[in-house]
Design a protein around this motif. Structure first.
Motif, mmCIF file in Angstrom:
data_model
loop_
_atom_site.group_PDB
_atom_site.id
_atom_site.type_symbol
_atom_site.label_atom_id
_atom_site.label_comp_id
_atom_site.label_asym_id
_atom_site.label_seq_id
_atom_site.Cartn_x
_atom_site.Cartn_y
_atom_site.Cartn_z
ATOM 1 N N LEU A 499 -4.256 40.093 131.176
ATOM 2 C CA LEU A 499 -5.166 41.251 130.585
ATOM 3 C C LEU A 499 -4.896 41.313 128.838
ATOM 4 C CD1 LEU A 499 -7.123 42.975 131.725
ATOM 5 C CD2 LEU A 499 -5.178 44.596 131.966
ATOM 6 N N ILE A 500 -3.985 41.072 128.553
ATOM 7 C CA ILE A 500 -3.559 41.465 127.233
ATOM 8 C C ILE A 500 -3.985 40.136 126.258
ATOM 9 C CG2 ILE A 500 -1.549 41.708 125.342
ATOM 10 C CD1 ILE A 500 -0.025 42.939 127.388
ATOM 11 N N ALA A 501 -3.789 38.896 126.831
ATOM 12 C CA ALA A 501 -4.298 37.835 126.462
ATOM 13 C C ALA A 501 -5.851 37.664 126.254
ATOM 14 C CB ALA A 501 -3.846 36.465 126.962
ATOM 15 N N HIS A 502 -6.588 38.205 127.516
ATOM 16 C CA HIS A 502 -7.938 38.161 127.101
ATOM 17 C C HIS A 502 -8.457 39.133 126.143
ATOM 18 C CE1 HIS A 502 -11.820 38.330 128.996
ATOM 19 N NE2 HIS A 502 -12.166 39.274 129.094
ATOM 20 N N ALA A 503 -7.757 40.322 125.922
ATOM 21 C CA ALA A 503 -8.099 41.318 124.857
ATOM 22 C C ALA A 503 -8.137 40.666 123.301
ATOM 23 C CB ALA A 503 -7.549 42.433 124.849
ATOM 24 N N LEU A 504 -6.780 39.621 123.351
ATOM 25 C CA LEU A 504 -6.723 39.119 122.215
ATOM 26 C C LEU A 504 -7.765 37.866 122.023
ATOM 27 C CD1 LEU A 504 -2.746 38.670 122.076
ATOM 28 C CD2 LEU A 504 -4.271 40.096 120.488
ATOM 29 N N LEU A 505 -8.079 37.306 123.086
ATOM 30 C CA LEU A 505 -9.159 36.323 122.989
ATOM 31 C C LEU A 505 -10.406 36.781 122.529
ATOM 32 C CD1 LEU A 505 -8.356 34.046 126.080
ATOM 33 C CD2 LEU A 505 -8.291 33.213 123.714
ATOM 34 N N GLU A 506 -10.991 38.066 122.923
ATOM 35 C CA GLU A 506 -12.208 38.640 122.396
ATOM 36 C C GLU A 506 -12.002 39.081 120.959
ATOM 37 O OE1 GLU A 506 -12.903 41.827 125.100
ATOM 38 O OE2 GLU A 506 -13.766 40.900 126.431
ATOM 39 N N ALA A 515 -6.453 32.213 113.096
ATOM 40 C CA ALA A 515 -6.349 33.738 113.102
ATOM 41 C C ALA A 515 -5.805 34.213 114.287
ATOM 42 C CB ALA A 515 -7.712 34.197 112.897
ATOM 43 N N THR A 516 -5.976 33.681 115.414
ATOM 44 C CA THR A 516 -5.489 34.451 116.684
ATOM 45 C C THR A 516 -3.904 34.238 116.650
ATOM 46 O OG1 THR A 516 -7.329 33.426 117.819
ATOM 47 C CG2 THR A 516 -5.235 33.775 119.165
ATOM 48 N N VAL A 517 -3.442 32.998 116.216
ATOM 49 C CA VAL A 517 -2.104 32.831 116.149
ATOM 50 C C VAL A 517 -1.337 34.030 115.163
ATOM 51 C CG1 VAL A 517 -0.262 31.129 115.141
ATOM 52 C CG2 VAL A 517 -2.193 30.325 116.364
ATOM 53 N N SER A 546 -0.208 32.948 128.512
ATOM 54 C CA SER A 546 -1.437 33.257 128.995
ATOM 55 C C SER A 546 -2.665 33.051 127.864
ATOM 56 C CB SER A 546 -1.399 34.600 129.647
ATOM 57 O OG SER A 546 -0.774 34.867 130.498
ATOM 58 N N LEU A 547 -2.367 33.251 126.950
ATOM 59 C CA LEU A 547 -3.383 33.253 125.703
ATOM 60 C C LEU A 547 -3.662 31.664 125.591
ATOM 61 C CD1 LEU A 547 -4.884 34.515 123.597
ATOM 62 C CD2 LEU A 547 -2.864 34.384 122.276
ATOM 63 N N SER A 548 -2.595 30.793 125.488
ATOM 64 C CA SER A 548 -2.888 29.399 125.342
ATOM 65 C C SER A 548 -3.424 28.696 126.501
ATOM 66 C CB SER A 548 -1.547 28.765 125.475
ATOM 67 O OG SER A 548 -0.673 28.788 126.390
#
Length: 618
Positions: A499-506, A515-517, A546-548
């Protein structure tokens, strides 16, 4: 599953809030959080304490024992001895001291490396006629930067190395962190040297040559029997000492009754106790002029006289052995030494009082005075609950002073006279440690096995006495990591990390992957400024994985970003033990850290992200 997510997020929010509040120790908070998620059925009961056997926990414990062995052997002392020859130029002192601390922090506990070099920095400051505040903050930041150099430099690196196994790869090796760590350490050292003038310097307003100024001590003074001030007013006493010393009388204690801010026309009696506040120089001058006594020292001498009289009486009735005892009892105070020492974050004194711990009876040490940065202490000495960063004026037997400070978890602040080391011990410790590093670098054995073996070797050859083995291990860190690992796993299994990774992806959809890193690293860096860095790494690692997966990219750069972010807490004094340790001796305030810490944090992100993506491409 959604209800489990809500429980995990609620527990994490409460845990982080308690970490920031800092009323309870972080290991106790983490253990409580683990019990909550276990009782909620999110973490199976049989796996609740599996973290104690995790390789990261064992590796951290082994590194702490190895650090004690290196300190005991004099390996780092021999380096420190040569630092006194670097000259008086400020930028040279900053560069040399900070660089050496950073190098040592890459291979031993960074708080231990900082603790060893702090007295050297204070001595160098006094010799060059400057405040130690301009050296101590760079020293703390250097210890954090140096921890990023190797696998064993800091607990977040060890934790992140283990998480790499979850994506099907081998754990990070000993020097996998070196390219990024070396880049940010070199850049950070350069920035510190260029911007060292941003560091607040707490100069002595009176122009005294003794520029190492700390908060005023709160101490207790006794009107001794036969004092010329008995029967005279408090004003007479204050006026007598005012020409030589700046002393504030906070309270008067008479026959157990506490009187706050007594009238200056109060008539003093024999054995009255005055609670006073003064810096160390003023306190000494006041005692010299008035011939009052430090209450703790007076009590100690009275007890010694009483013991001597009892032993002499027993000797008359029982024999010569008791006479010998009485002689040792009467001489007990003759070889006593005074020391200024700081209470370290891992000290057993924290949260306790001198009376509750029976310091005089159990450890043979008198607490003569206490200073706390930014606060005025009004309790009696025996009732003050010690906190990390308190500076104590202690009295103990000269031959036992260093061991007593070690047992209590206190660090001497005055120049302690670097001990003479045996070359054989230095070579032995260096050889054992180097052999462990070579085995790790060549991949002959896993890091945890090599480091445990090296720690055992240091114990067997006597570099770490058996009584110091468990004293070397900071159990609060061990319990924290062991408790947070199952909670981090719960964040993953309940889908919270996704869920947190999805928010970061958005957030990063419209930006390049770099920039994501950078966003991930900056977020973890901010988190580590308010919570323990090991806890920040444990919580952020599942999010990075999860983000990866969401980015369909390698997890390596994201895990490396978490490791760097968790280790670089430069903005607050509570972000890392090293920052806390220098706060009182340097005279820093809470808001002082960001002045140098903010540009250093920005630099770390700007340097680390390109190097990470070059060495560990997405």
């Amino acid at each position: 599953m959604q209800s489990d997510q809500l429980i995990v997020f609620a527990v994490l929010a409460a845990t982080l809030g308690l970490f920031v509040w800092n009323r309870w120790r972080y290991d106790i908070v983490a253990l409580g959080a683990l019990l909550v998620v276990t009782l909620a059925g999110i973490v199976p009961a049989e796996k609740a304490f599996m973290g104690l056997g995790h390789p990261a926990v064992i590796t951290v414990a082994a590194v702490l024992v190895l650090s004690r062995g290196l300190l005991n052997s004099g390996v780092v002392d021999s380096l420190a001895r040569h630092l006194t020859k670097v000259g008086d130029r400020p930028w040279v002192q900053v560069l040399t001291l900070t660089g050496i601390v950073a190098l040592c922090s890459g291979f031993m506990n960074n708080v231990g490396a900082l603790a060893l070099f702090m007295p050297v920095a204070v001595w160098m400051s006094r010799q060059s006629g400057r405040s130690p505040s301009y050296l101590l903050m760079p020293l703390a930041f250097g210890s954090l930067l140096g921890g990023t150099l190797t696998l064993i430099g800091t607990p977040p690196n060890i934790i992140i190395a283990g998480y790499r196994r979850e994506v099907g790869d081998a754990p990070f090796r000993m020097f996998d962190f070196l390219p990024v760590g070396l880049a940010i350490t070199a850049a950070g050292l350069l920035l510190i040297v260029l911007l060292w003038r941003l560091i607040p310097r707490r100069e002595d307003r009176g122009g005294d040559q003794e520029l190492f100024e700390i908060s005023a001590y709160m101490t207790e003074l006794t009107i001794p029997d036969g004092s010329k001030y008995a029967g005279r007013t408090l004003r007479d006493l204050i006026v007598a000492g005012s020409d030589e010393a700046d002393v504030m009388v906070i309270a008067l204690v008479r026959a157990g009754r506490y009187q706050a801010m007594p009238s200056t026309y109060e008539v003093l009696h024999d054995r009255d106790v005055l609670l006073v506040e003064a810096d160390s120089d003023s306190l000494k001058k006041f005692l010299d002029v008035t011939h009052l006594q430090l209450a703790a020292e007076a009590d100690s001498k009275a007890e010694a006289r009483e013991k001597a009289e009892q032993d002499k009486q027993a000797a008359k009735n029982g024999g010569q052995n008791e006479t010998d005892d009485s002689e040792s009892g009467s001489d007990r105070h003759r070889d006593r030494a005074l020391a200024e020492a700081i209470v370290t974050p891992g000290s057993s004194l924290i949260g306790t009082t001198a009376t509750g711990l029976s310091l005089r009876e159990r450890h043979g040490v008198n607490v003569l005075a206490v200073a706390r940065q930014g606060q005025r202490l009004r309790e009696r000495l025996g009732k003050i609950r010690f906190a990390a960063g308190d500076i104590l004026l202690l009295q103990a037997r000269e031959d036992q002073l260093q061991s007593t400070l070690n047992n209590l978890g206190c660090l001497p602040l005055a120049s302690r006279g670097l001990r003479i080391t045996a070359p054989r011990q230095v070579m032995l410790a260096s050889s054992i440690f180097a052999a462990a590093l070579v085995l790790i670098a060549l991949g002959v054995v896993p890091p945890v096995i090599s480091l445990v073996g090296a720690a055992l070797a240091m114990i067997l050859v006597g570099l770490v006495p058996s009584g110091d083995i468990y004293k070397s291990i900071d159990m609060s860190i061990i319990v924290l990591i062991a408790a947070m690992l199952p909670i981090g796993e719960a964040l993953e299994t309940t889908g919270g990390s996704r869920l947190i990774a999805h928010a970061l992806l958005e957030i990063g959809q419209a930006a390049p992957p770099a920039a994501t890193v950078a966003i991930l690293m900056a977020g973890v860096m901010l988190l580590s400024n308010v919570v323990n860095n090991a806890a920040a790494a444990v919580l952020a690692a599942p999010v990075a994985i999860s983000l990866s997966r969401g980015m369909e990219a390698s997890a390596d750069p994201l895990l490396m970003a978490v490791a760097i972010g968790a280790s670089c807490a430069f903005l607050t004094p509570i972000g890392h033990q090293s920052n806390t340790l220098v706060m009182a001796p340097g005279g820093y305030r809470f808001g002082d850290y960001w002045r140098l810490g903010l540009p250093l944090s920005v630099l770390v992100v700007l340097v680390a992200v390109p190097v990470i993506l070059w060495v560990w491409p997405l």
